[in-house]
Design a protein around this motif. Structure first.
Motif, PDB file in Angstrom:
ATOM      1  N   LYS A  15       0.816  -1.219   0.000  1.00 14.35           N
ATOM      2  CA  LYS A  15       0.000   0.000   0.000  1.00 14.35           C
ATOM      3  C   LYS A  15       0.848   1.267   0.000  1.00 14.35           C
ATOM      4  O   LYS A  15       0.304   2.365  -0.084  1.00 14.35           O
ATOM      5  N   HIS A  16       2.154   1.120   0.133  1.00 10.75           N
ATOM      6  CA  HIS A  16       3.059   2.273   0.191  1.00 10.75           C
ATOM      7  C   HIS A  16       4.168   2.112  -0.838  1.00 10.75           C
ATOM      8  O   HIS A  16       5.321   1.883  -0.505  1.00 10.75           O
ATOM      9  N   GLN A  17       3.790   2.243  -2.089  1.00 17.29           N
ATOM     10  CA  GLN A  17       4.705   2.104  -3.218  1.00 17.29           C
ATOM     11  C   GLN A  17       4.740   3.391  -4.020  1.00 17.29           C
ATOM     12  O   GLN A  17       4.103   3.485  -5.054  1.00 17.29           O
ATOM     13  N   PRO A  18       5.390   4.420  -3.617  1.00 14.60           N
ATOM     14  CA  PRO A  18       6.305   4.522  -2.486  1.00 14.60           C
ATOM     15  C   PRO A  18       5.623   5.111  -1.251  1.00 14.60           C
ATOM     16  O   PRO A  18       4.457   5.490  -1.287  1.00 14.60           O
ATOM     17  N   MET A  19       6.426   5.226  -0.188  1.00 15.17           N
ATOM     18  CA  MET A  19       5.978   5.920   1.018  1.00 15.17           C
ATOM     19  C   MET A  19       5.762   7.398   0.668  1.00 15.17           C
ATOM     20  O   MET A  19       6.343   7.899  -0.303  1.00 15.17           O
ATOM     21  N   PRO A  20       4.963   8.113   1.460  1.00 19.18           N
ATOM     22  CA  PRO A  20       4.781   9.543   1.202  1.00 19.18           C
ATOM     23  C   PRO A  20       6.104  10.301   1.359  1.00 19.18           C
ATOM     24  O   PRO A  20       7.002   9.849   2.068  1.00 19.18           O
ATOM     25  N   PRO A  21       6.215  11.464   0.717  1.00 21.43           N
ATOM     26  CA  PRO A  21       7.402  12.304   0.941  1.00 21.43           C
ATOM     27  C   PRO A  21       7.507  12.657   2.425  1.00 21.43           C
ATOM     28  O   PRO A  21       6.489  12.688   3.127  1.00 21.43           O
ATOM     29  N   ASP A  22       8.713  12.939   2.882  1.00 27.22           N
ATOM     30  CA  ASP A  22       8.929  13.239   4.300  1.00 27.22           C
ATOM     31  C   ASP A  22       7.962  14.289   4.833  1.00 27.22           C
ATOM     32  O   ASP A  22       7.488  14.177   5.959  1.00 27.22           O
ATOM     33  N   ARG A  23       7.658  15.312   4.041  1.00 29.63           N
ATOM     34  CA  ARG A  23       6.790  16.397   4.515  1.00 29.63           C
ATOM     35  C   ARG A  23       5.360  15.915   4.786  1.00 29.63           C
ATOM     36  O   ARG A  23       4.606  16.585   5.483  1.00 29.63           O
ATOM     37  N   GLU A  24       4.990  14.757   4.240  1.00 27.17           N
ATOM     38  CA  GLU A  24       3.649  14.197   4.444  1.00 27.17           C
ATOM     39  C   GLU A  24       3.667  12.917   5.277  1.00 27.17           C
ATOM     40  O   GLU A  24       2.617  12.350   5.574  1.00 27.17           O
ATOM     41  N   LEU A  25       4.851  12.460   5.644  1.00 30.86           N
ATOM     42  CA  LEU A  25       5.022  11.193   6.346  1.00 30.86           C
ATOM     43  C   LEU A  25       4.683  11.348   7.830  1.00 30.86           C
ATOM     44  O   LEU A  25       5.271  12.194   8.515  1.00 30.86           O
ATOM     45  N   SER A  26       3.745  10.552   8.299  1.00 33.73           N
ATOM     46  CA  SER A  26       3.362  10.639   9.712  1.00 33.73           C
ATOM     47  C   SER A  26       4.335   9.824  10.565  1.00 33.73           C
ATOM     48  O   SER A  26       5.004   8.911  10.082  1.00 33.73           O
ATOM     49  N   GLU A  27       4.369  10.160  11.834  1.00 32.75           N
ATOM     50  CA  GLU A  27       5.217   9.420  12.762  1.00 32.75           C
ATOM     51  C   GLU A  27       4.766   7.955  12.819  1.00 32.75           C
ATOM     52  O   GLU A  27       5.584   7.037  12.833  1.00 32.75           O
ATOM     53  N   GLU A  28       3.468   7.736  12.819  1.00 36.64           N
ATOM     54  CA  GLU A  28       2.940   6.372  12.863  1.00 36.64           C
ATOM     55  C   GLU A  28       3.411   5.569  11.642  1.00 36.64           C
ATOM     56  O   GLU A  28       3.797   4.404  11.769  1.00 36.64           O
ATOM     57  N   GLN A  29       3.382   6.189  10.472  1.00 39.94           N
ATOM     58  CA  GLN A  29       3.811   5.487   9.260  1.00 39.94           C
ATOM     59  C   GLN A  29       5.287   5.095   9.318  1.00 39.94           C
ATOM     60  O   GLN A  29       5.636   3.963   9.001  1.00 39.94           O
ATOM     61  N   ILE A  30       6.136   6.011   9.730  1.00 40.33           N
ATOM     62  CA  ILE A  30       7.568   5.705   9.717  1.00 40.33           C
ATOM     63  C   ILE A  30       7.931   4.736  10.844  1.00 40.33           C
ATOM     64  O   ILE A  30       8.820   3.898  10.674  1.00 40.33           O
ATOM     65  N   VAL A  31       7.236   4.807  11.960  1.00 36.77           N
ATOM     66  CA  VAL A  31       7.467   3.834  13.038  1.00 36.77           C
ATOM     67  C   VAL A  31       7.064   2.437  12.558  1.00 36.77           C
ATOM     68  O   VAL A  31       7.799   1.459  12.760  1.00 36.77           O
ATOM     69  N   THR A  32       5.914   2.335  11.906  1.00 31.71           N
ATOM     70  CA  THR A  32       5.481   1.049  11.358  1.00 31.71           C
ATOM     71  C   THR A  32       6.470   0.546  10.320  1.00 31.71           C
ATOM     72  O   THR A  32       6.846  -0.634  10.321  1.00 31.71           O
ATOM     73  N   TYR A  33       6.898   1.424   9.448  1.00 27.73           N
ATOM     74  CA  TYR A  33       7.871   1.069   8.407  1.00 27.73           C
ATOM     75  C   TYR A  33       9.152   0.527   9.049  1.00 27.73           C
ATOM     76  O   TYR A  33       9.695  -0.490   8.610  1.00 27.73           O
ATOM     77  N   ASP A  34       9.632   1.188  10.088  1.00 26.24           N
ATOM     78  CA  ASP A  34      10.853   0.737  10.763  1.00 26.24           C
ATOM     79  C   ASP A  34      10.635  -0.617  11.436  1.00 26.24           C
ATOM     80  O   ASP A  34      11.521  -1.478  11.413  1.00 26.24           O
ATOM     81  N   GLU A  35       9.467  -0.834  12.017  1.00 24.83           N
ATOM     82  CA  GLU A  35       9.159  -2.134  12.611  1.00 24.83           C
ATOM     83  C   GLU A  35       9.160  -3.227  11.540  1.00 24.83           C
ATOM     84  O   GLU A  35       9.633  -4.339  11.774  1.00 24.83           O
TER      85      GLU A  35
END
Length: 173
Positions: A15-35
């Motif tokens: 569902k994230h192909q690609p992830m949103p640009p940093d300016r739109e990237l939520s903390e929840e999204q990047i934490v999930t991505y890192d997990e």
């Protein structure tokens, strides 16, 4: 994402192909991505390779994108290189940028054409040049010389000059 499973991780990446640009990237999204990144380091799954390679958004993913390469190191070049060749030609700048860095860990002649094409992308030049140098194909020298002619960035010029010198057959030096 509270508990990560292979299916939930693959679903998130799909569902994230690609992830949103940093300016739109939520903390929840990047934490999930890192997990998910950590999950696939601990639980390698070949299906994650193309999804991770094509997940890089524009920016640095708040420091997480540079760590994704650790997932690929657990796989053979045969598993990674075909997908990396496709990612290097992605229409998404973030995917090309991070894939050009990952290509340095998988120096393979099958990446040569895509890396030469990336010499036109100023953000990817130093990484593409280094990967080409590591592949070691002297036939890329003309493309490197052309890039050197149009590049004014001192760092890039140094990397390109070093690569040309390393690739030039000894009899020409």
């Amino acid at each position: 994402m509270s508990e990560i499973s292979k299916d939930s991780a693959l679903d998130f990446l799909a569902k994230h192909q690609p992830m949103p640009p940093d300016r739109e990237l939520s903390e929840e999204q990047i934490v999930t991505y890192d997990e998910i990144r950590k999950y696939f380091i601990a639980n390698p799954a070949i299906e994650c390779i193309p999804l991770l390679l094509n997940s890089f958004g524009d920016g640095g993913g708040f420091g997480v994108y540079q760590l994704v390469e650790d997932v690929f190191i657990g796989f053979s070049p045969e598993d990674v290189v075909p997908h990396l060749a496709v990612a290097l030609r992605s229409p998404h700048a973030g995917v090309r940028f991070w894939s050009s860095q990952i290509a340095q860990s998988f120096p393979d002649p099958r990446l040569t054409d895509a890396l030469v094409a990336l010499l036109a992308d100023e953000h990817c030049v130093p990484f593409a040049v280094t990967a080409l140098e590591m592949i070691g194909d002297p036939s890329t020298i003309p493309a490197l010389e052309a890039t050197l002619q149009r590049t004014s960035d001192a760092y890039d010029r140094g990397v390109i000059t070093q690569a040309i010198d390393a690739l030039r057959p000894r009899s020409e030096t």
